[in-house]
Design a protein around this motif. Structure first.
Motif, PDB file in Angstrom:
ATOM      1  N   MET A 201       0.918  -1.519   0.131  1.00 55.18           N
ATOM      2  CA  MET A 201       0.034  -0.481  -0.375  1.00 55.18           C
ATOM      3  C   MET A 201       0.691   0.963  -0.295  1.00 55.18           C
ATOM      4  O   MET A 201       0.546   2.053  -1.118  1.00 55.18           O
ATOM      5  N   ARG A 204       1.830   1.791  -3.902  1.00 53.44           N
ATOM      6  CA  ARG A 204       1.118   2.703  -4.469  1.00 53.44           C
ATOM      7  C   ARG A 204       0.760   3.876  -3.938  1.00 53.44           C
ATOM      8  O   ARG A 204       0.728   4.833  -5.298  1.00 53.44           O
ATOM      9  N   GLU A 208       2.113   7.516  -6.459  1.00 52.70           N
ATOM     10  CA  GLU A 208       1.350   8.236  -6.925  1.00 52.70           C
ATOM     11  C   GLU A 208       1.635  10.336  -6.907  1.00 52.70           C
ATOM     12  O   GLU A 208       0.870  10.818  -7.221  1.00 52.70           O
ATOM     13  N   ASP A 209       2.215  10.162  -5.383  1.00 44.78           N
ATOM     14  CA  ASP A 209       2.862  10.729  -5.343  1.00 44.78           C
ATOM     15  C   ASP A 209       3.220  10.890  -4.075  1.00 44.78           C
ATOM     16  O   ASP A 209       3.207  10.925  -2.747  1.00 44.78           O
ATOM     17  N   ARG A 212       3.376  13.571  -1.197  1.00 40.07           N
ATOM     18  CA  ARG A 212       2.765  13.067   0.406  1.00 40.07           C
ATOM     19  C   ARG A 212       2.785  11.992   0.966  1.00 40.07           C
ATOM     20  O   ARG A 212       2.529  11.542   2.270  1.00 40.07           O
ATOM     21  N   LEU A 216       3.695  11.832   5.218  1.00 38.24           N
ATOM     22  CA  LEU A 216       2.990  11.229   5.825  1.00 38.24           C
ATOM     23  C   LEU A 216       4.310  10.445   7.364  1.00 38.24           C
ATOM     24  O   LEU A 216       4.281   9.614   7.841  1.00 38.24           O
TER      25      LEU A 216
ATOM     26  N   PHE B  85      -2.886  19.491   3.241  1.00 41.73           N
ATOM     27  CA  PHE B  85      -2.542  20.467   1.718  1.00 41.73           C
ATOM     28  C   PHE B  85      -3.380  21.680   1.246  1.00 41.73           C
ATOM     29  O   PHE B  85      -4.929  21.034   1.555  1.00 41.73           O
ATOM     30  N   ARG B  89      -4.554  16.209  -1.977  1.00 39.89           N
ATOM     31  CA  ARG B  89      -3.144  15.485  -2.200  1.00 39.89           C
ATOM     32  C   ARG B  89      -3.017  13.722  -1.531  1.00 39.89           C
ATOM     33  O   ARG B  89      -2.912  13.497  -0.984  1.00 39.89           O
ATOM     34  N   LEU B  90      -4.294  13.510  -2.342  1.00 40.95           N
ATOM     35  CA  LEU B  90      -4.715  12.107  -1.387  1.00 40.95           C
ATOM     36  C   LEU B  90      -4.285  11.022  -2.651  1.00 40.95           C
ATOM     37  O   LEU B  90      -4.263  11.494  -4.238  1.00 40.95           O
ATOM     38  N   PHE B  91      -4.742   9.635  -2.428  1.00 39.57           N
ATOM     39  CA  PHE B  91      -3.684   8.930  -3.889  1.00 39.57           C
ATOM     40  C   PHE B  91      -5.672   8.597  -4.439  1.00 39.57           C
ATOM     41  O   PHE B  91      -6.603   7.542  -3.639  1.00 39.57           O
ATOM     42  N   GLN B  92      -5.691   8.303  -5.868  1.00 40.61           N
ATOM     43  CA  GLN B  92      -6.950   8.290  -6.172  1.00 40.61           C
ATOM     44  C   GLN B  92      -7.051   7.136  -6.532  1.00 40.61           C
ATOM     45  O   GLN B  92      -8.515   7.481  -6.171  1.00 40.61           O
ATOM     46  N   ASP B  93      -7.035   6.244  -5.851  1.00 39.79           N
ATOM     47  CA  ASP B  93      -7.645   4.836  -6.705  1.00 39.79           C
ATOM     48  C   ASP B  93      -6.801   4.247  -5.010  1.00 39.79           C
ATOM     49  O   ASP B  93      -7.194   2.829  -4.811  1.00 39.79           O
ATOM     50  N   MET B  94      -6.557   4.921  -4.090  1.00 42.72           N
ATOM     51  CA  MET B  94      -7.304   4.067  -2.785  1.00 42.72           C
ATOM     52  C   MET B  94      -8.529   4.417  -1.987  1.00 42.72           C
ATOM     53  O   MET B  94      -8.241   6.000  -2.541  1.00 42.72           O
ATOM     54  N   ALA B  97     -10.258   4.562   3.811  1.00 48.65           N
ATOM     55  CA  ALA B  97      -9.989   3.474   4.809  1.00 48.65           C
ATOM     56  C   ALA B  97      -8.592   3.506   4.355  1.00 48.65           C
ATOM     57  O   ALA B  97      -7.876   2.722   6.058  1.00 48.65           O
ATOM     58  N   GLU B  98      -7.872   3.311   3.590  1.00 47.40           N
ATOM     59  CA  GLU B  98      -6.365   2.442   3.255  1.00 47.40           C
ATOM     60  C   GLU B  98      -5.355   3.625   3.432  1.00 47.40           C
ATOM     61  O   GLU B  98      -4.799   3.828   3.920  1.00 47.40           O
ATOM     62  N   LEU B 102      -2.896   3.778   6.188  1.00 46.38           N
ATOM     63  CA  LEU B 102      -1.364   3.130   5.733  1.00 46.38           C
ATOM     64  C   LEU B 102      -1.436   4.387   6.830  1.00 46.38           C
ATOM     65  O   LEU B 102      -0.041   4.370   7.130  1.00 46.38           O
ATOM     66  N   ALA B 103      -1.868   5.721   7.231  1.00 48.24           N
ATOM     67  CA  ALA B 103      -1.212   6.704   7.788  1.00 48.24           C
ATOM     68  C   ALA B 103      -0.546   6.377   9.649  1.00 48.24           C
ATOM     69  O   ALA B 103       0.205   6.230  10.079  1.00 48.24           O
ATOM     70  N   LYS B 144     -13.385   4.506  -4.473  1.00 41.35           N
ATOM     71  CA  LYS B 144     -11.994   5.078  -4.651  1.00 41.35           C
ATOM     72  C   LYS B 144     -12.291   6.693  -4.092  1.00 41.35           C
ATOM     73  O   LYS B 144     -12.911   7.289  -4.314  1.00 41.35           O
ATOM     74  N   GLU B 147     -13.613   8.693  -6.351  1.00 42.72           N
ATOM     75  CA  GLU B 147     -15.392   8.618  -6.452  1.00 42.72           C
ATOM     76  C   GLU B 147     -16.067   9.445  -5.356  1.00 42.72           C
ATOM     77  O   GLU B 147     -17.100   9.844  -5.290  1.00 42.72           O
ATOM     78  N   GLU B 157      -8.317  14.881   4.226  1.00 40.50           N
ATOM     79  CA  GLU B 157      -7.153  15.071   4.905  1.00 40.50           C
ATOM     80  C   GLU B 157      -7.129  14.859   5.621  1.00 40.50           C
ATOM     81  O   GLU B 157      -5.811  15.275   6.677  1.00 40.50           O
ATOM     82  N   VAL B 160      -6.640  11.658   7.974  1.00 44.95           N
ATOM     83  CA  VAL B 160      -5.689  11.404   7.291  1.00 44.95           C
ATOM     84  C   VAL B 160      -4.616  12.602   8.376  1.00 44.95           C
ATOM     85  O   VAL B 160      -3.263  11.646   9.094  1.00 44.95           O
TER      86      VAL B 160
END
Lengths: 334, 254
Positions: A201, A204, A208-209, A212, A216, B85, B89-94, B97-98, B102-103, B144, B147, B157, B160
């Motif tokens: 994860m 991925r 993308e970034d 960012r 974190l 930000f 600046r988020l991950f578009q495909d995540m 919850a992810e 992740l954080a 996602k 969406e 944001e 996170v």
């Protein structure tokens, strides 16, 4: 307690699906492997070669597809594994195929770390150029140390013992083929775990970034270096399989051409998916084999045409496009 | 209360141009400060200096008593200085919850784990669902990001950032680009931030500034020209001049 129940209801859905997909993936590989064995019993050498290249393409997918690092030098990892396995047998008399494979894994991982340390200092085009420089340096090193590698004559004298002392590497390549299928299955299952793990994860996110990800508190370069080591282990497995099954290692294993072809196969199948990497390898190598036999003069033209068609009309690759087509209507989770 | 975050005499120039000039400020846990200033006042440069994305020409940044001026951006995040930000600046495909998962994992030093899924780690999932529920995103946990609506992305944001359990939170225009109808949800989220967290918000929307901040700092031409109560900021002559510029004098000419 209520919270725990909430957690269950909110967040239980995606787990079962990915596990089913793992099983499906294993089943699909097993079915293809069995079909290959039954349909082309005289061509097991080609099929085994496909297996070893598939491991290289999977390895490439890890850094390119999952992490966004474009490289034209990934055969350095594959070739290091091949030479390590070959040298263990030819120079040290370590002929146990499992130990030879382990040697390939370690050498691939070390080569991966070395490449990462150099390549991750740059981004984009300079990074691509560094990868090309690296593959030439690896190639030249293997060429110059001919007392170890056999140089341009290739490394011969590789004589693997029977697997587990039972299954001898026969002239028809049965054992080599099953050995390869087993390695690919193990690698596939482990990589499914990795790409789904927290680390997968994170990668991925880096693709993308990266900025960012830094915000974190995670270091993109440390994660990428780790992925390079994993990728090296996988590519090294492929190299070792190639050395064990063909019993020679040629300089080609460490070539720019091999690297570029791996990238072509990955793009053909679809980046960022293990199935895509496998599909791309299979399609490219079967197509290459079939077309070059049918039309030895124009086969490269046809490979080129196929690639242009895929890139223009199915930019996600053959597997990627098919997968997107079948999962299209309103499905949020992969 | 002792300062959790301090900036002392921070300076930065690009060539001959001084963009941040001798900026000092200090924040205690629980502070709610708004940093405002006209365009080009040096707010972005200030954020970059503080977060470690840009080295200062001189001056110091201290976090929880420790001098972090020589520590890079990643190290500062790990020490509790977290930013959001201006543009999400988020991950578009995540999924949300992810993102939060992740954080949380990263904060606990487990983001490098090679096996298992955070979905099957109950202690992570409890935190994830708590945070998402708090910000009203539970329903969208597995959609996602591409969406979900922009206002909800802004809330994510914040989620996170909170998942990293910061001591100091820098919010860069948390309501920018959000339709009027959705700003209420964001304001609520800001009001619900943990009470002991020190928050520095950069914002243009003065209504939001007045409702949120207990203290306002005005930056103009790289210098702090006002540091005080929200009620006093509009009365300040220098602030008026900084915002209105030559209009104040223009009436004389005309």
């Amino acid at each position: 307690m209520t919270l725990a129940v909430n957690t269950q209801t909110i967040l239980s859905r995606p787990r079962g699906r990915s596990f089913r997909r793992d099983l499906m993936g294993v089943a699909v590989i097993a079915v293809f492997a069995a079909a290959g064995y039954i349909l082309f019993p005289d061509n097991l050498a080609l099929l085994t070669r496909i297996l070893s290249v598939a491991l290289l393409v999977l390895a490439l997918d890890l850094v390119t597809g999952y992490c966004g690092v474009a490289t034209l030098g990934h055969a350095a990892l594959f070739g290091s594994g091949a030479y390590a396995a070959g040298i263990l047998s030819a120079h040290y008399g370590i002929n146990d195929p499992l130990l030879m494979t382990l040697g390939g894994i370690v050498a691939g991982a070390v080569a991966g770390l070395l490449c990462a340390v150099i390549m991750l200092r740059a981004h984009g085009l300079p990074q691509l150029v560094l990868s090309i420089a690296l593959i030439y340096l690896f190639h030249e090193l293997a060429n110059k140390t001919s007392s170890w590698t056999g140089g341009s004559d290739g490394l011969s004298g590789i004589m693997p013992d029977p697997v587990f002392g039972l299954y001898e590497f026969d002239l028809f390549g049965h054992t080599a083929y099953f050995f390869g299928v087993a390695l690919l299955l193990i690698a596939f299952v482990l990589l499914r775990l990795v790409v789904r793990s927290p680390f997968g994860m994170l990668c991925r996110g880096i693709k993308e970034d990266p900025l960012r990800i830094r915000a974190l508190g995670a270091s993109p370069n440390a994660a990428l270096a780790k992925m390079y080591v994993i990728s090296g282990a996988v590519a090294g497995t492929g190299g070792a399989l190639s050395a064990i099954s063909t019993q020679v290692v040629a300089l080609d294993a460490l070539s720019f051409t091999q690297s570029a072809e791996a990238l072509v196969m990955l793009v053909l199948g679809g980046t960022g998916s293990l199935f895509g990497a496998l599909a791309g390898t299979l399609i490219f190598m079967l197509f290459e084999d079939y077309v070059s036999a049918a039309n030895p003069f124009h086969w490269l033209t046809m490979v080129g045409a196929l690639l242009i068609a895929v890139v223009l009309f199915a930019p996600k690759g053959i597997y990627g496009t098919a997968a997107a087509y079948f999962t299209r209507p309103g499905k949020a989770n992969r | 209360m002792s300062a959790v975050f301090e900036v002392a005499n921070l300076k930065r120039s690009f060539g001959g141009l001084v963009v941040t000039n001798d900026v000092s400020l200090s924040m205690a846990p629980g502070d709610r400060i708004a940093l405002i200033g006209p365009n080009g006042a040096g707010k972005t440069t200030f954020v970059n200096l503080v977060t470690g994305n840009l080295p200062p020409s001189s001056g110091e940044v201290r976090l929880g008593g420790e001098t972090v001026t020589r520590i890079d951006a990643i190290g500062r995040v790990r020490r509790g200085l977290v930013r959001s930000f201006q543009v999400t600046r988020l991950f578009q495909d995540m999924t949300p919850a992810e993102h939060v998962g992740l954080a949380v994992l990263q904060r606990d030093g487990r983001a490098g784990r090679l096996f298992g899924s955070f979905l099957s780690m109950p202690e992570v999932m409890v935190e994830v669902s708590e945070l998402l529920e708090k910000l009203g995103l539970a329903e969208l946990a597995h959609r996602k990001v591409r969406e979900i609506a922009y206002g909800q992305q802004r809330l994510l944001e914040i989620a996170v950032a909170l998942a990293l359990k910061p001591k100091v939170l820098l919010l860069d225009e948390p309501a920018a680009g959000v339709p009027q109808s959705d700003t209420g949800r964001i304001e609520q989220a800001l009001a619900d931030l943990p009470p002991d967290l020190a928050v520095l918000m950069i914002e243009h929307d003065m209504d939001l500034v007045f409702r949120f901040a207990k203290r306002v700092i005005v930056l103009a031409a790289g210098t702090i020209i006002f540091d005080g109560l929200p009620a006093d900021v509009t009365k300040d002559a220098r602030v008026r001049e900084a915002y209105l510029g030559n209009y104040a004098n223009a009436s004389h000419v005309a």
